[in-house]
Design a protein around this motif. Structure first.
Motif, PDB file in Angstrom:
ATOM      1  N   UNK A 132       1.937  12.216  -9.708  1.00 46.19           N
ATOM      2  CA  UNK A 132       0.931  13.264  -9.925  1.00 46.19           C
ATOM      3  C   UNK A 132       1.338  14.591  -9.292  1.00 46.19           C
ATOM      4  N   UNK A 133       2.535  14.656  -8.729  1.00 44.99           N
ATOM      5  CA  UNK A 133       2.970  15.820  -7.949  1.00 44.99           C
ATOM      6  C   UNK A 133       2.915  17.120  -8.753  1.00 44.99           C
ATOM      7  N   UNK A 134       3.232  17.078 -10.029  1.00 43.87           N
ATOM      8  CA  UNK A 134       3.262  18.302 -10.835  1.00 43.87           C
ATOM      9  C   UNK A 134       1.897  18.972 -10.955  1.00 43.87           C
ATOM     10  N   UNK A 135       0.835  18.263 -10.579  1.00 40.16           N
ATOM     11  CA  UNK A 135      -0.508  18.848 -10.608  1.00 40.16           C
ATOM     12  C   UNK A 135      -0.829  19.608  -9.320  1.00 40.16           C
ATOM     13  N   UNK A 136       0.022  19.496  -8.297  1.00 42.01           N
ATOM     14  CA  UNK A 136      -0.251  20.130  -7.015  1.00 42.01           C
ATOM     15  C   UNK A 136       0.393  21.510  -6.977  1.00 42.01           C
ATOM     16  N   UNK A 137      -0.203  22.397  -6.176  1.00 37.09           N
ATOM     17  CA  UNK A 137       0.304  23.765  -6.061  1.00 37.09           C
ATOM     18  C   UNK A 137       0.500  24.131  -4.598  1.00 37.09           C
ATOM     19  N   UNK A 138       1.662  24.689  -4.275  1.00 37.80           N
ATOM     20  CA  UNK A 138       1.912  25.214  -2.946  1.00 37.80           C
ATOM     21  C   UNK A 138       1.986  24.144  -1.868  1.00 37.80           C
ATOM     22  N   UNK A 139       1.563  24.522  -0.665  1.00 35.70           N
ATOM     23  CA  UNK A 139       1.561  23.580   0.445  1.00 35.70           C
ATOM     24  C   UNK A 139       0.518  22.489   0.193  1.00 35.70           C
ATOM     25  N   UNK A 150      10.378  14.513  -5.014  1.00 38.55           N
ATOM     26  CA  UNK A 150       9.788  15.644  -5.752  1.00 38.55           C
ATOM     27  C   UNK A 150      10.399  16.995  -5.376  1.00 38.55           C
ATOM     28  N   UNK A 151      11.213  17.014  -4.335  1.00 37.10           N
ATOM     29  CA  UNK A 151      11.831  18.273  -3.927  1.00 37.10           C
ATOM     30  C   UNK A 151      10.848  19.248  -3.313  1.00 37.10           C
ATOM     31  N   UNK A 152       9.782  18.742  -2.702  1.00 39.56           N
ATOM     32  CA  UNK A 152       8.773  19.616  -2.106  1.00 39.56           C
ATOM     33  C   UNK A 152       9.366  20.332  -0.896  1.00 39.56           C
ATOM     34  N   UNK A 153       9.252  21.666  -0.856  1.00 40.07           N
ATOM     35  CA  UNK A 153       9.872  22.437   0.218  1.00 40.07           C
ATOM     36  C   UNK A 153       8.864  23.219   1.047  1.00 40.07           C
ATOM     37  N   UNK A 154       7.598  23.203   0.655  1.00 40.52           N
ATOM     38  CA  UNK A 154       6.579  23.919   1.417  1.00 40.52           C
ATOM     39  C   UNK A 154       5.923  22.965   2.421  1.00 40.52           C
ATOM     40  N   UNK A 155       4.974  23.498   3.183  1.00 44.18           N
ATOM     41  CA  UNK A 155       4.330  22.686   4.213  1.00 44.18           C
ATOM     42  C   UNK A 155       3.657  21.460   3.604  1.00 44.18           C
ATOM     43  N   UNK A 191       0.826  -1.201   0.000  1.00 46.15           N
ATOM     44  CA  UNK A 191       0.000   0.000   0.000  1.00 46.15           C
ATOM     45  C   UNK A 191       0.864   1.257   0.000  1.00 46.15           C
ATOM     46  N   UNK A 192       1.875   1.282   0.863  1.00 44.83           N
ATOM     47  CA  UNK A 192       2.781   2.432   0.892  1.00 44.83           C
ATOM     48  C   UNK A 192       3.446   2.644  -0.462  1.00 44.83           C
ATOM     49  N   UNK A 193       3.886   1.559  -1.076  1.00 44.89           N
ATOM     50  CA  UNK A 193       4.588   1.625  -2.361  1.00 44.89           C
ATOM     51  C   UNK A 193       3.703   2.225  -3.445  1.00 44.89           C
ATOM     52  N   UNK A 194       2.494   1.692  -3.618  1.00 43.74           N
ATOM     53  CA  UNK A 194       1.615   2.163  -4.688  1.00 43.74           C
ATOM     54  C   UNK A 194       1.115   3.580  -4.415  1.00 43.74           C
ATOM     55  N   UNK A 195       0.857   3.909  -3.154  1.00 46.13           N
ATOM     56  CA  UNK A 195       0.424   5.271  -2.831  1.00 46.13           C
ATOM     57  C   UNK A 195       1.550   6.273  -3.073  1.00 46.13           C
ATOM     58  N   UNK A 196       2.754   5.910  -2.651  1.00 44.05           N
ATOM     59  CA  UNK A 196       3.897   6.794  -2.880  1.00 44.05           C
ATOM     60  C   UNK A 196       4.138   7.047  -4.355  1.00 44.05           C
ATOM     61  N   UNK A 197       4.051   5.996  -5.176  1.00 42.79           N
ATOM     62  CA  UNK A 197       4.237   6.153  -6.618  1.00 42.79           C
ATOM     63  C   UNK A 197       3.175   7.073  -7.216  1.00 42.79           C
ATOM     64  N   UNK A 198       1.923   6.888  -6.799  1.00 38.92           N
ATOM     65  CA  UNK A 198       0.846   7.719  -7.345  1.00 38.92           C
ATOM     66  C   UNK A 198       1.073   9.191  -6.996  1.00 38.92           C
ATOM     67  N   UNK A 199       1.395   9.471  -5.750  1.00 36.10           N
ATOM     68  CA  UNK A 199       1.544  10.862  -5.329  1.00 36.10           C
ATOM     69  C   UNK A 199       2.758  11.533  -5.970  1.00 36.10           C
ATOM     70  N   UNK A 253       5.904  11.176   3.215  1.00 35.87           N
ATOM     71  CA  UNK A 253       6.634  12.450   3.298  1.00 35.87           C
ATOM     72  C   UNK A 253       8.030  12.316   2.697  1.00 35.87           C
ATOM     73  N   UNK A 254       8.675  11.187   2.930  1.00 34.07           N
ATOM     74  CA  UNK A 254       9.995  10.960   2.350  1.00 34.07           C
ATOM     75  C   UNK A 254       9.932  10.971   0.831  1.00 34.07           C
ATOM     76  N   UNK A 255       8.897  10.345   0.267  1.00 33.91           N
ATOM     77  CA  UNK A 255       8.754  10.301  -1.181  1.00 33.91           C
ATOM     78  C   UNK A 255       8.508  11.697  -1.762  1.00 33.91           C
ATOM     79  N   UNK A 256       7.590  12.445  -1.154  1.00 36.87           N
ATOM     80  CA  UNK A 256       7.229  13.767  -1.686  1.00 36.87           C
ATOM     81  C   UNK A 256       8.389  14.755  -1.541  1.00 36.87           C
ATOM     82  N   UNK A 257       9.050  14.735  -0.393  1.00 32.44           N
ATOM     83  CA  UNK A 257      10.155  15.674  -0.171  1.00 32.44           C
ATOM     84  C   UNK A 257      11.414  15.223  -0.901  1.00 32.44           C
ATOM     85  N   UNK A 258      11.727  13.925  -0.784  1.00 34.47           N
ATOM     86  CA  UNK A 258      12.960  13.421  -1.382  1.00 34.47           C
ATOM     87  C   UNK A 258      12.908  13.286  -2.884  1.00 34.47           C
TER      88      UNK A 258
END
Length: 226
Positions: free
Chosen positions: A131-138, A168-173, A120-128, A161-166
């Motif tokens: 699709x990260x480029x569709x998100x804006x801001x925090x 995708x380089x996400x730096x906001x909240x 579950x963690x694996x497939x959810x992390x891959x999806x997020x 959080x590790x997947x999104x920050x590591x």
């Protein structure tokens, strides 16, 4: 700011009689207030038509209501219309749907045999991340706390959080909340989305899936045959 509501349909188990597919769906919006208002109006119409006020309105229970004795024949006759009207309330220009479709027979052995929760963690992390480029801001990610797949031994929040920050380089909240779906209109909305997608793949019924297709941003497809 982007608010993401996450839900799943099907299950990741492999027992006889379990689903052939597993769906993880997200409903992302930068206007959660508008989503809340639209869905509340749609829910009121369903309640006014006779749905029990104490019972949460879910795609699977609404679709299967023809077997119930506590609902009028008029309500049961119009079940598809109730679902369509609910989906119309969810689908508007400030939302985007992203989903992962997994044919369970195609899950690799090292994932299939891993400790419970890893898949579950694996497939959810891959999806997020995909699709990260569709998100804006925090980002506020809201998950149904009754989701049995977010296992406490394999912390979901830290992995995501590790997947999104590591990755995708996400730096906001970035926050993750686990909440009761009956308290969060957005979780009730994404329930209908994940159910519609699951019904398309598991039961070859695309009536409701066709409605959501124009709003799909990312489809993470784990569908290929071995």
């Amino acid at each position: 700011m982007t608010v993401i509501y996450l839900d799943e349909s099907g299950e990741l188990g492999f027992a006889n009689g379990s689903s052939k597919f597993f769906v993880i769906a997200t409903l992302a919006t930068n206007n959660a207030k508008r989503l809340k208002n639209r869905v509340r109006k749609a829910k009121k119409k369903i309640l006014d038509a006779g749905w029990p006020i104490e019972e949460e309105i879910k795609g699977t229970s609404l679709f299967g209501c023809q077997r119930r004795y506590d609902l009028s024949e008029e309500f049961k006759k119009n079940r598809d219309l109730h679902i369509e009207n609910f989906l119309k309330a969810v689908l508007f220009d400030e939302i985007k749907i992203h989903y992962s479709i997994v044919r369970k027979s195609c899950i690799k052995d090292h994932i299939r045999q891993a400790e419970y929760g890893i898949a579950y963690n694996f497939f959810t992390g891959k999806l997020l991340t995909r699709s990260y480029n569709h998100f804006e801001g925090s980002i506020d990610l809201i998950v149904d706390q009754r989701n049995k797949e977010t296992h406490h031994k394999l912390p979901f929040d830290g992995y995501i959080k590790t997947q999104i920050i590591g990755e995708c380089g996400h730096s906001e909240r970035f926050s993750i909340s686990h909440m009761e779906s009956h308290d969060v209109v957005g979780l009730q909305a994404v329930d209908f989305i994940s159910w519609s997608i699951f019904r398309n793949y598991e039961h070859n019924d695309d009536r409701f899936f066709k409605m959501i297709q124009p709003y799909v941003g990312c489809c993470d497809n784990w569908y290929a045959e071995k």
